[in-house]
Design a protein around this motif. Structure first.
Motif, PDB file in Angstrom:
ATOM      1  N   HIS A 139       4.516   6.321   2.435  1.00 38.71           N
ATOM      2  CA  HIS A 139       5.188   5.343   1.575  1.00 38.71           C
ATOM      3  C   HIS A 139       4.734   3.923   1.911  1.00 38.71           C
ATOM      4  O   HIS A 139       4.402   3.139   1.007  1.00 38.71           O
ATOM      5  CB  HIS A 139       6.704   5.445   1.749  1.00 38.71           C
ATOM      6  CG  HIS A 139       7.281   6.745   1.292  1.00 38.71           C
ATOM      7  ND1 HIS A 139       8.516   7.191   1.707  1.00 38.71           N
ATOM      8  CD2 HIS A 139       6.793   7.713   0.463  1.00 38.71           C
ATOM      9  CE1 HIS A 139       8.772   8.364   1.150  1.00 38.71           C
ATOM     10  NE2 HIS A 139       7.738   8.696   0.395  1.00 38.71           N
ATOM     11  N   ARG A 178       2.435   1.451  -0.452  1.00 42.38           N
ATOM     12  CA  ARG A 178       2.939   0.136  -0.880  1.00 42.38           C
ATOM     13  C   ARG A 178       1.933  -0.956  -0.531  1.00 42.38           C
ATOM     14  O   ARG A 178       1.663  -1.847  -1.345  1.00 42.38           O
ATOM     15  CB  ARG A 178       4.287  -0.166  -0.199  1.00 42.38           C
ATOM     16  CG  ARG A 178       5.446   0.594  -0.766  1.00 42.38           C
ATOM     17  CD  ARG A 178       6.781   0.102  -0.197  1.00 42.38           C
ATOM     18  NE  ARG A 178       7.811   1.080  -0.525  1.00 42.38           N
ATOM     19  CZ  ARG A 178       8.354   1.923   0.334  1.00 42.38           C
ATOM     20  NH1 ARG A 178       7.992   1.896   1.610  1.00 42.38           N
ATOM     21  NH2 ARG A 178       9.266   2.790  -0.058  1.00 42.38           N
ATOM     22  N   VAL A 196       5.790   5.751  -5.553  1.00 42.65           N
ATOM     23  CA  VAL A 196       5.695   4.563  -4.702  1.00 42.65           C
ATOM     24  C   VAL A 196       4.637   3.611  -5.256  1.00 42.65           C
ATOM     25  O   VAL A 196       4.869   2.404  -5.401  1.00 42.65           O
ATOM     26  CB  VAL A 196       5.361   4.964  -3.253  1.00 42.65           C
ATOM     27  CG1 VAL A 196       5.177   3.721  -2.381  1.00 42.65           C
ATOM     28  CG2 VAL A 196       6.460   5.861  -2.674  1.00 42.65           C
ATOM     29  N   VAL A 234       4.999  -0.354  -7.599  1.00 36.78           N
ATOM     30  CA  VAL A 234       4.315  -1.619  -7.355  1.00 36.78           C
ATOM     31  C   VAL A 234       3.373  -1.948  -8.506  1.00 36.78           C
ATOM     32  O   VAL A 234       3.315  -3.088  -8.977  1.00 36.78           O
ATOM     33  CB  VAL A 234       3.518  -1.561  -6.027  1.00 36.78           C
ATOM     34  CG1 VAL A 234       2.767  -2.869  -5.787  1.00 36.78           C
ATOM     35  CG2 VAL A 234       4.446  -1.252  -4.858  1.00 36.78           C
TER      36      VAL A 234
END
Length: 262
Positions: A54, A58, A84, A88
């Motif tokens: 994760h 990111r 994830v 973004v």
């Protein structure tokens, strides 16, 4: 479901059991319990690896990466990598790859992404990088950077199966600006327990190739390591995610790193 061998444990299904999932068989639970008898923190290690994925995803998405190739995907456990990444960057494209038919049976759960992005699943083995690259090329633009994710996978591929060569072949198909994100179990901190685990898994037909920090670092030869470099998994950019309960109760016997192809 055809092709599922329930006579011996499979790492993806054992990982699912460690995480509290239901997509595993008695043979997986039995071996999982043997591993817990050697080290009761194995489920914490599984969650720590997920948490690394994760955080690294990111970071990569925040630093402009829009394409991900995740090999050794495992049975879906939310949030998955595409969730994830697309949180973004909604237009992120993700190709998942695994060799366990039970993962294929759940692939639909892996494919629920954003309308702007793309998620696809490829049934293949890391030992067949040419097939993986051919499949990935149908979804990813291999003239643009790709993040190659090998989380908690290569410790099941021994040197005699060409683990380092496999990684090199996969990276050679990716352009400058691509990344390798990877975690790997080690015997550096728990040599006796690790030796016992290796023997028990071998007896059940599962190869465990634990590597030292130096051997793990070798996968990143020629790449520019992202700070903080090669570290025990929870120490890689912890500010990008929540700590896993229990991760600080002793050293987690595994390394993680992210490296960029120049």
């Amino acid at each position: 479901m055809t092709g599922i061998d329930t006579s011996k444990p499979h790492p993806a299904r054992m990982y699912d059991w460690y995480l509290g999932g239901k997509d595993n068989y008695p043979v997986d639970e039995e071996m999982g319990r043997q591993m817990l008898a050697l080290d009761p923190r194995v489920p914490v290690m599984a969650r720590v690896n997920r948490a690394f994925m994760h955080r690294a995803t990111r970071w990569l998405a925040a630093n402009g990466v829009r394409q991900f190739l995740d090999i050794g995907t495992g049975i879906p456990t939310e949030p998955n990598l595409h969730q994830v990444a697309q949180a973004v960057a909604p237009d992120a494209r993700v190709v998942y790859c695994d060799n366990d038919p039970i993962v294929l049976a759940h692939a639909e759960a892996l494919l629920r992404g954003t309308p702007e992005g793309v998620t696809e699943y490829l049934q293949a083995d890391v030992r067949d990088p040419a097939t993986i690259i051919d499949g990935a090329r149908k979804v990813l633009d291999l003239s643009r950077p790709v993040a190659l994710s090998l989380v908690a996978l290569l410790h099941f591929v021994p040197d005699e199966d060409g683990a380092h060569e496999l990684v090199s072949e996969l990276l050679s198909a990716l352009p400058s600006g691509s990344y390798l994100m990877m975690t790997h179990a080690t015997a550096d901190f728990t040599p006796e327990e690790s030796a016992a685990a290796t023997e028990q898994l071998r007896a059940a037909g599962v190869t465990l190739a634990l590597r030292s920090r130096e051997a793990f670092s070798g996968f990143f030869d020629g790449l520019d390591l992202v700070e903080p470099g090669v570290v025990v998994v929870p120490e890689w950019r912890p500010e990008l995610g929540e700590p896993v309960p229990g991760q600080d109760d002793g050293v987690i016997p595994g390394y993680g790193a992210v490296g960029r192809k120049a």
